[in-house]
Design an enzyme around this catalytic site. Structure first.
Site, PDB file in Angstrom:
ATOM      1  N   CYS A  81      67.501   5.455  58.098  1.00 21.56           N
ATOM      2  CA  CYS A  81      68.929   5.139  57.980  1.00 21.56           C
ATOM      3  C   CYS A  81      69.202   3.667  58.270  1.00 21.56           C
ATOM      4  O   CYS A  81      68.731   3.114  59.266  1.00 21.56           O
ATOM      5  CB  CYS A  81      69.726   6.006  58.948  1.00 21.56           C
ATOM      6  SG  CYS A  81      71.480   5.639  58.968  1.00 21.56           S
ATOM      7  N   CYS A  87      74.932   3.590  64.678  1.00 22.82           N
ATOM      8  CA  CYS A  87      75.634   4.868  64.503  1.00 22.82           C
ATOM      9  C   CYS A  87      75.321   5.805  65.666  1.00 22.82           C
ATOM     10  O   CYS A  87      74.211   5.805  66.194  1.00 22.82           O
ATOM     11  CB  CYS A  87      75.219   5.510  63.179  1.00 22.82           C
ATOM     12  SG  CYS A  87      75.984   7.120  62.883  1.00 22.82           S
ATOM     13  N   CYS A 168      74.926   8.491  53.905  1.00 24.37           N
ATOM     14  CA  CYS A 168      74.321   9.099  55.089  1.00 24.37           C
ATOM     15  C   CYS A 168      73.197  10.002  54.611  1.00 24.37           C
ATOM     16  O   CYS A 168      73.420  10.924  53.823  1.00 24.37           O
ATOM     17  CB  CYS A 168      75.365   9.889  55.876  1.00 24.37           C
ATOM     18  SG  CYS A 168      74.672  10.799  57.270  1.00 24.37           S
ATOM     19  N   ASP A 348      89.221  38.769  73.131  1.00 21.10           N
ATOM     20  CA  ASP A 348      88.759  37.659  73.963  1.00 21.10           C
ATOM     21  C   ASP A 348      87.506  38.120  74.699  1.00 21.10           C
ATOM     22  O   ASP A 348      87.582  38.922  75.638  1.00 21.10           O
ATOM     23  CB  ASP A 348      89.863  37.261  74.946  1.00 21.10           C
ATOM     24  CG  ASP A 348      89.458  36.092  75.832  1.00 21.10           C
ATOM     25  OD1 ASP A 348      88.290  35.634  75.740  1.00 21.10           O
ATOM     26  OD2 ASP A 348      90.299  35.630  76.628  1.00 21.10           O
ATOM     27  N   ASP A 369      76.242  35.754  68.499  1.00 21.72           N
ATOM     28  CA  ASP A 369      76.066  34.346  68.122  1.00 21.72           C
ATOM     29  C   ASP A 369      77.153  33.541  68.834  1.00 21.72           C
ATOM     30  O   ASP A 369      78.112  33.084  68.218  1.00 21.72           O
ATOM     31  CB  ASP A 369      76.177  34.212  66.596  1.00 21.72           C
ATOM     32  CG  ASP A 369      75.952  32.789  66.109  1.00 21.72           C
ATOM     33  OD1 ASP A 369      75.516  31.942  66.919  1.00 21.72           O
ATOM     34  OD2 ASP A 369      76.232  32.516  64.926  1.00 21.72           O
ATOM     35  N   CYS A 395      72.780  28.287  70.520  1.00 20.47           N
ATOM     36  CA  CYS A 395      72.831  26.866  70.165  1.00 20.47           C
ATOM     37  C   CYS A 395      72.749  25.985  71.402  1.00 20.47           C
ATOM     38  O   CYS A 395      73.036  24.786  71.336  1.00 20.47           O
ATOM     39  CB  CYS A 395      74.105  26.555  69.366  1.00 20.47           C
ATOM     40  SG  CYS A 395      75.635  26.942  70.226  1.00 20.47           S
TER      41      CYS A 395
END
Length: 439
Positions: A81, A87, A168, A348, A369, A395
């Site tokens: 890049c 960046c 990009c 919730d 997930d 994640c």
């Protein structure tokens, strides 16, 4: 007596120092040990001799960045890049992709191995293309009144300054093609101060674009925008201070391998990496070992990314999501895809849900997930559902470790884990895990 305020003295940072880097952590930082203290060093590779500028120093660790490379590693590569040094995006491009992936996978497996005595089956990594994988991007806009110049791009690391970009290398080619055209469009804008940001999504039926503005569009600008959308076949949305208006084109959607078509609004969450999302769905379906008799629960289900494919193999599927508009979209997606054995509910999941009617169904298998904060509260309730298998998509490795400990405590065993390299050249680490209830 008057007590005068005395500002706390800023701790003076130590001067730059020279060291040899010994290791690499999963976030792409070089690791060095100096007098018992661990240093994490930006832009450093193992076996390199570097001069380090100190950013922060604590009692047990320090953070620094390479000021000068005195002896480079043969593994070091030239970042692809052109904006790499400024960046705030992909900060691991100096590291070969195989080393990025090996380091992340090693860190994940080492953390999980410590949690249970029984052997864990570490599965092959789920990975794909290292470039042009992002189907979604948010571009910041900044009008410099002094230079009469509009910047379109990303924020610098640890800064509010905008890096003006023309391409990009991690973006989907469809999005890259639009970047110079957006520069051209917005350079003729009549009120550039009113520009906020742009969101672009490469959907399966074309590119969707949201332009955020701080006041109603001037007629000149509206005409420019509509012409741009028509000429480049863009699904166009504009958001001002009051509402989001859909000005041109259809609703965006993406399609999964099983034929499920998921429509979404421009601001809705979808997985950024199209290819790995499909691979992740395939893995979840395989590991759950779905049967026609199964009742399956999908927590944090969004618009039905997992729920709809699951429903094609089982007796019933129930999707639970905290955000009501997402639940409504999931229901519409279920109807469009003729999934008549699936139901979606709003709940919730940071609150108790064991008294909800849907939670009284005996579920055979569960998929979750969750967001980066994990699913600790939901897991406390899940133990009462007694499902035989749980697939957990994570994640965040830190909250995954915490949640694995909870599942082990509730009588589950971690059977399989695979790392997912969803975001090459970044510090993000995703994974998918299979748990089975002890008999």
């Amino acid at each position: 007596m008057v007590l005068l305020y005395q500002p706390k003295k800023q701790k003076k940072l130590r001067a730059a120092f020279t060291t040899i880097v010994q290791d690499l952590d999963y976030q792409g930082l070089g690791v060095a040990k100096i007098q018992g203290k661990t240093w994490f060093i930006e832009n450093a590779l193992p076996q390199e001799q570097v001069q380090v500028q100190v950013i922060e120093e604590k009692r047990q660790y320090g953070l620094g960045r390479v000021q000068k490379i005195l002896q480079a590693s043969p593994l070091r590569q030239t970042p692809r890049c052109a904006y790499y040094q400024i960046c705030g995006g992909c900060q691991s491009q100096h590291i070969p992709i195989h080393l990025q992936r090996e380091t992340k996978q090693k860190a994940l497996f080492q953390r999980l191995t410590k949690l249970q005595k029984e052997a864990i089956e570490f599965m092959p990594m789920i990975s794909g293309e290292a470039w042009h994988y992002r189907r979604r991007v948010r571009l910041s806009l900044y009008w410099d009144a002094k230079s009469k110049n509009l910047k379109i791009g990303f924020r610098q690391k640890n800064s509010q300054q905008i890096v003006n970009i023309r391409q990009c290398d991690v973006l989907d080619p469809l999005l890259n093609e639009l970047l110079p055209k957006l520069h051209e469009l917005l350079s003729t804008w009549s009120k550039p101060k009113t520009l906020g940001h742009i969101e672009l999504v490469a959907a399966d039926n074309g590119v969707a674009m949201l332009l955020r503005v701080t006041e109603k569009l001037a007629e000149h600008d509206r005409t420019l925008l509509l012409d741009f959308a028509f000429n480049h076949q863009v699904m166009l949305f504009v958001q001002d201070e009051k509402e989001i208006c859909h000005l041109q084109g259809d609703l965006p959607y993406y399609q999964l391998d099983d034929g499920s078509i998921l429509h979404f609004d421009i601001r809705d969450f979808i997985q950024v990496n199209r290819q790995l999302n499909q691979n992740m769905v395939n893995t979840a379906l395989d590991w759950l070992d779905l049967k026609k008799k199964d009742n399956v629960l999908d927590l944090f289900c969004g618009m039905g990314n997992f729920t709809l494919p699951i429903s094609r193999y089982v007796k019933s599927a129930v999707g639970i999501e905290g955000v009501l508009p997402m639940v409504e979209k999931a229901r519409r997606n279920g109807e469009r895809n003729h999934c008549h054995n699936v139901q979606f509910y709003q709940c919730d999941l940071s609150q108790s849900f064991t008294e909800q009617e849907w939670a009284k169904v005996p579920f055979d298998k569960i998929l979750l997930d969750p967001p980066r904060s994990g699913a600790a509260f939901a897991l406390n309730a899940l133990c009462y559902l007694m499902a035989e298998k749980i697939v957990y998509v994570s994640c965040n490795p830190a909250t995954l470790v915490r949640d694995v400990e909870l599942l082990l405590k509730f009588g589950y065993q971690l059977k399989k884990v695979a790392m997912i390299d969803m975001f090459p050249h970044t510090s993000h680490l995703e994974s998918i895990s299979l748990f089975e209830r002890n008999r």
